[in-house]
Scaffold this motif. Structure first.
Motif, PDB file in Angstrom:
ATOM      1  N   UNK A 169     115.593  28.846  -0.355  1.00 41.71           N
ATOM      2  CA  UNK A 169     114.374  29.673  -0.440  1.00 41.71           C
ATOM      3  C   UNK A 169     113.787  29.902   0.962  1.00 41.71           C
ATOM      4  N   UNK A 170     113.671  28.833   1.742  1.00 41.95           N
ATOM      5  CA  UNK A 170     113.088  28.962   3.089  1.00 41.95           C
ATOM      6  C   UNK A 170     114.003  29.822   3.974  1.00 41.95           C
ATOM      7  N   UNK A 171     115.316  29.587   3.866  1.00 39.40           N
ATOM      8  CA  UNK A 171     116.275  30.347   4.676  1.00 39.40           C
ATOM      9  C   UNK A 171     116.245  31.832   4.353  1.00 39.40           C
ATOM     10  N   UNK A 172     116.238  32.167   3.049  1.00 35.55           N
ATOM     11  CA  UNK A 172     116.227  33.593   2.654  1.00 35.55           C
ATOM     12  C   UNK A 172     114.942  34.265   3.112  1.00 35.55           C
ATOM     13  N   UNK A 173     113.832  33.567   2.894  1.00 33.06           N
ATOM     14  CA  UNK A 173     112.529  34.131   3.269  1.00 33.06           C
ATOM     15  C   UNK A 173     112.476  34.380   4.788  1.00 33.06           C
ATOM     16  N   UNK A 174     112.919  33.393   5.544  1.00 31.54           N
ATOM     17  CA  UNK A 174     112.850  33.493   7.012  1.00 31.54           C
ATOM     18  C   UNK A 174     113.752  34.607   7.512  1.00 31.54           C
ATOM     19  N   UNK A 175     114.939  34.736   6.893  1.00 32.13           N
ATOM     20  CA  UNK A 175     115.863  35.786   7.343  1.00 32.13           C
ATOM     21  C   UNK A 175     115.293  37.169   7.047  1.00 32.13           C
ATOM     22  N   UNK A 176     114.661  37.326   5.884  1.00 33.29           N
ATOM     23  CA  UNK A 176     114.061  38.624   5.538  1.00 33.29           C
ATOM     24  C   UNK A 176     112.965  38.975   6.543  1.00 33.29           C
ATOM     25  N   UNK A 177     112.128  37.993   6.839  1.00 29.23           N
ATOM     26  CA  UNK A 177     111.028  38.217   7.793  1.00 29.23           C
ATOM     27  C   UNK A 177     111.583  38.520   9.193  1.00 29.23           C
ATOM     28  N   UNK A 178     112.610  37.787   9.581  1.00 31.09           N
ATOM     29  CA  UNK A 178     113.206  38.005  10.915  1.00 31.09           C
ATOM     30  C   UNK A 178     113.799  39.409  10.992  1.00 31.09           C
ATOM     31  N   UNK A 179     114.443  39.867   9.905  1.00 34.42           N
ATOM     32  CA  UNK A 179     115.026  41.219   9.916  1.00 34.42           C
ATOM     33  C   UNK A 179     113.929  42.265  10.066  1.00 34.42           C
ATOM     34  N   UNK A 180     112.841  42.067   9.291  1.00 30.12           N
ATOM     35  CA  UNK A 180     111.717  43.026   9.368  1.00 30.12           C
ATOM     36  C   UNK A 180     111.145  43.097  10.783  1.00 30.12           C
ATOM     37  N   UNK A 181     111.005  41.926  11.396  1.00 30.91           N
ATOM     38  CA  UNK A 181     110.338  41.862  12.712  1.00 30.91           C
ATOM     39  C   UNK A 181     111.333  41.962  13.864  1.00 30.91           C
ATOM     40  N   UNK A 182     112.593  42.122  13.532  1.00 30.07           N
ATOM     41  CA  UNK A 182     113.672  42.200  14.541  1.00 30.07           C
ATOM     42  C   UNK A 182     113.645  40.972  15.477  1.00 30.07           C
ATOM     43  N   UNK A 183     113.590  39.811  14.848  1.00 30.47           N
ATOM     44  CA  UNK A 183     113.652  38.551  15.600  1.00 30.47           C
ATOM     45  C   UNK A 183     115.066  38.002  15.512  1.00 30.47           C
ATOM     46  N   UNK A 184     115.408  37.202  16.493  1.00 29.79           N
ATOM     47  CA  UNK A 184     116.737  36.604  16.512  1.00 29.79           C
ATOM     48  C   UNK A 184     116.625  35.184  15.931  1.00 29.79           C
ATOM     49  N   UNK A 185     116.905  35.063  14.629  1.00 32.89           N
ATOM     50  CA  UNK A 185     116.721  33.786  13.928  1.00 32.89           C
ATOM     51  C   UNK A 185     118.022  32.975  13.929  1.00 32.89           C
ATOM     52  N   UNK A 186     117.910  31.692  14.291  1.00 32.99           N
ATOM     53  CA  UNK A 186     119.042  30.775  14.114  1.00 32.99           C
ATOM     54  C   UNK A 186     118.562  29.600  13.264  1.00 32.99           C
ATOM     55  N   UNK A 187     119.486  29.038  12.483  1.00 29.46           N
ATOM     56  CA  UNK A 187     119.112  27.902  11.631  1.00 29.46           C
ATOM     57  C   UNK A 187     120.188  26.814  11.696  1.00 29.46           C
ATOM     58  N   UNK A 188     119.733  25.599  11.507  1.00 32.90           N
ATOM     59  CA  UNK A 188     120.648  24.448  11.600  1.00 32.90           C
ATOM     60  C   UNK A 188     120.176  23.384  10.618  1.00 32.90           C
ATOM     61  N   UNK A 189     121.111  22.652  10.042  1.00 27.97           N
ATOM     62  CA  UNK A 189     120.716  21.506   9.220  1.00 27.97           C
ATOM     63  C   UNK A 189     121.410  20.254   9.749  1.00 27.97           C
ATOM     64  N   UNK A 190     120.666  19.173   9.838  1.00 27.95           N
ATOM     65  CA  UNK A 190     121.261  17.891  10.222  1.00 27.95           C
ATOM     66  C   UNK A 190     121.341  17.035   8.958  1.00 27.95           C
ATOM     67  N   UNK A 191     122.555  16.613   8.633  1.00 36.71           N
ATOM     68  CA  UNK A 191     122.797  15.936   7.355  1.00 36.71           C
ATOM     69  C   UNK A 191     123.665  14.698   7.571  1.00 36.71           C
ATOM     70  N   UNK A 192     123.586  13.772   6.624  1.00 36.14           N
ATOM     71  CA  UNK A 192     124.498  12.622   6.727  1.00 36.14           C
ATOM     72  C   UNK A 192     125.881  12.943   6.154  1.00 36.14           C
ATOM     73  N   UNK A 193     126.063  14.143   5.637  1.00 39.50           N
ATOM     74  CA  UNK A 193     127.391  14.616   5.247  1.00 39.50           C
ATOM     75  C   UNK A 193     127.940  14.007   3.971  1.00 39.50           C
ATOM     76  N   UNK A 194     127.106  13.278   3.233  1.00 38.77           N
ATOM     77  CA  UNK A 194     127.614  12.612   2.037  1.00 38.77           C
ATOM     78  C   UNK A 194     127.582  13.534   0.820  1.00 38.77           C
TER      79      UNK A 194
END
Ligand code: SF4
Ligand code: SF4
Length: 455
Positions: A169-194
Motif C-alpha cells: 500500500x505504501x509503495x503503490x501510493x508513493x509511486x503514484x505520487x512520485x509519478x504525478x510530481x515527477x520525483x525520482x523515487x527509490x525504495x529498499x527493504x531490509x529483511x532477515x530473509x526468513x
C-alpha cells in the motif's frame, strides 16, 4: 608491508612497499602519484591523527629557495593551493529526502545486536504501523520536493516481511505520487530473509523495492548471531530464499547481503566467502555500532583489507566494488563529490516509528531527546541544532578524510563518548584506514585506465 603516511596541509600521502607514494588532495578530491622528492619533504603522520601538518620537512632551506619553480616544495605547495573547479560541493540544505519506515515493531528472530531491543519492538507494545496515518506523512514530505528531486523510502522493522501489505500500500501510493510530481523515487527493504513467497516477491518486483538481506555468515555463525526465538537453525532457509530470489528470470530488483560484525563474530573473510557462494549483487560489512574495542577494530580493518585483495584477485575493480564501502568511496573519487554530512541526521532523513513519531536515526527510535516530530508536525527547534554540516558540527575540519567521511556517525560517536559531537577515535581510525585502502586501489585502477598524472 607496513603503510607509511605523510601529510602536508590538505595533502596526505601513502606508501606501502617499494612503489611510488600515492597522494590524495582532500579538498580537491584528487588522487595522484607523487615523486620521491615530494614524499621526502612531507612530514610523518598516522591514520590515528586528524592534525594537519602546516610545514614541510626541508633539510636545506637555502637550496629549496634557490630551486623554486622546479623544487619539490614548489610542486607540493602549487598542488595544495590549486582549487579544482570540477569538485562538487557536498553542502545540503534542510529538506527530507529519505524516510525510513518501521512497518512493524515485531520480529521472528532474536538477534544479539538488534537496534530494536532484541525483539524488534524498541520496547513499545505497538506492533504494526498504521498505514492510514503513514500515507499523509509521505505526502507531506513529497509535497515539499520539486520536479526531478530524489526521494528514498527504506522499509525496516522489526521484520518488515511480517506485514507485506504495508509495503504494497505504501509503495503503490508513493509511486503514484512520485509519478504525478515527477520525483525520482527509490525504495529498499531490509529483511532477515526468513519469510519469502511468490506473493511477497511480486510486491517487491512490481514496485521496484530493492532487497537487503541481513546475514552474518555461514550457518554455523549466523545461527548463533541471529537465532530464532525457539533457537532452531534458520540460515539454510535464508540461503534458499536468497538463491531463489537471485535466480528469478528477468530480475528487476537488486538483492544484497548485509552482515554485522562484533565481539561475538568478527569472521569477515568467512562471511565474504559465503556471500560469494550465494552470489548477491553487493555486500555490506558493518562494524557493530556498540562494539568498542581497539583490538577488534584493528581486526575488522585487517580483514576488510584481505577481502578487498580477494575481490580484486577474483574480478578486479568490478568485484571490489561489490563491497559497498569501496564502491561508495570509488564513486566519490570518480565524481569528485564531497560529502559534508555522513548521513542525513536532522537534515534529510527521518525515521517513522510504528506510532508515526519521527526520529533522527534508526537507533534512537523511542528516545524522547531524539524525537524530531510527530505525524505531519516537525519540531523545528530540535532540527535547528543539526543545520550546520556534520563536518563543522563534529569539528572535523582538520581531518584529511573529512570530505569522504562527512563527519562520521553521530550515533556511534555518542555510544562511545556520550556525545554525538565528540568523536569515537576508533571510528575515525577505521574510516581513515578504509579510505586509504580505497585511494591506493583507486590509483591502481585509474592509472591503468587513463595513464598517470604525477605531482
Ligand atoms: S568523523 Fe570522519 S571526518 Fe571526522 S575526524 Fe573522524 S574520520 Fe575524520
Ligand atoms: S547517526 Fe549513524 S546510525 Fe544514525 S542514521 Fe546516521 S549513520 Fe545511521
Amino acid at each position: 608491508m607496513s603503510l607509511q603516511i605523510r601529510r602536508y596541509k590538505d595533502i596526505v600521502a601513502f606508501k606501502e612497499g617499494p612503489g611510488p607514494a600515492i597522494a590524495f588532495h582532500s579538498s580537491n578530491m584528487e588522487v595522484a602519484e607523487i615523486t620521491e622528492d615530494v614524499w621526502n619533504i612531507m612530514k610523518d603522520s598516522s591514520l590515528q591523527s586528524s592534525e594537519a601538518t602546516p610545514d614541510l620537512q626541508i633539510k636545506d632551506e637555502k637550496l629549496s629557495q634557490q630551486d623554486q619553480g622546479q623544487s619539490a616544495s614548489q610542486e607540493l605547495t602549487d598542488w595544495q593551493n590549486f582549487q579544482n573547479p570540477e569538485v562538487q560541493s557536498g553542502a545540503t540544505a534542510f529538506g527530507i529526502k529519505s524516510l525510513t519506515i518501521n512497518v512493524t515493531q515485531i520480529c521472528n528472530l532474536h538477534c544479539t545486536y538488534c537496534a530494536a531491543g532484541g525483539d524488534g519492538s524498541f520496547g513499545d507494545p505497538m506492533k504494526k504501523i498504521s498505514v492510514e496515518k503513514t500515507l499523509p506523512q509521505i505526502q507531506f514530505f513529497m509535497n515539499r520536493l520539486k520536479e526531478g528531486d530524489r526521494f528514498h523510502i527504506s522499509f525496516l522493522g522489526g521484520e518488515p516481511m511480517l506485514y507485506p501489505e504495508a509495503l504494497k500500500i505504501i509503495g503503490e501510493y508513493s509511486q503514484t505520487l512520485a509519478d504525478e510530481k515527477k520525483l525520482n523515487l527509490t525504495m529498499k527493504v531490509t529483511t532477515n530473509g526468513t519469510l519469502m513467497s511468490d506473493e511477497i516477491y511480486k510486491i517487491l518486483t512490481d514496485l521496484g523495492i530493492n532487497v537487503v538481506v541481513s546475514l552474518d555468515g555461514p550457518p554455523e555463525v549466523n545461527d548463533l548471531t541471529r537465532p530464532q526465538k525457539n533457537k532452531k537453525p534458520i540460515t539454510e532457509t535464508v540461503a534458499q530464499n536468497l538463491r531463489w530470489m537471485l535466480n528469478q528470470p528477468h530480475r528487476k530488483i537488486s538483492i544484497a547481503i548485509h552482515g554485522v560484525f562484533n565481539q561475538n563474530n568478527m569472521q569477515i573473510e568467512k562471511a565474504y566467502d559465503y556471500y560469494q557462494s550465494l552470489g548477491a549483487d553487493w555486500f555490506e560489512f558493518t562494524y557493530a555500532v556498540d562494539t568498542h574495542s581497539s583490538e577488534l577494530n584493528q581486526n575488522y580493518i585487517s580483514q576488510m583489507k584481505k577481502i578487498a585483495e580477494k575481490a580484486i584477485q577474483k574480478g578486479g575493480e568490478a568485484e571490489l566494488r561489490k563491497i559497498s564501502i569501496f564502491d561508495q568511496y570509488f564513486k566519490a573519487l570518480d565524481q569528485q563529490q564531497r560529502t559534508e554530512n555522513h548521513c542525513g541526521i536532522g537534515k534529510s532523513l527521518l525515521i517513522v516509528d510504528a506510532r508515526n513519531r519521527l526520529y533522527n536515526c534508526p537507533w534512537t527510535v523511542g528516545q524522547k531527546a531524539d524525537q524530531m516530530g510527530e505525524g505531519q508536525e516537525l519540531f523545528t527547534d530540535k532540527l535547528d541544532e543539526y543545520q550546520n554540516s556534520l563536518i563543522e558540527r563534529n569539528s572535523c575540519q582538520s581531518c584529511w578524510a573529512r570530505f569522504i567521511c562527512g563527519g562520521g556517525c553521530s550515533f556511534i560517536h555518542q555510544s562511545k563518548t556520550g556525545s554525538k559531537t565528540n568523536k569515537d577515535q576508533d571510528f575515525c581510525f577505521r574510516t581513515r584506514s578504509l579510505i586509504s585502502i580505497s585511494i591506493m586501489y583507486y590509483n591502481h585502477f585509474r592509472e591503468d585506465q587513463y595513464g598517470k598524472e604525477t605531482h
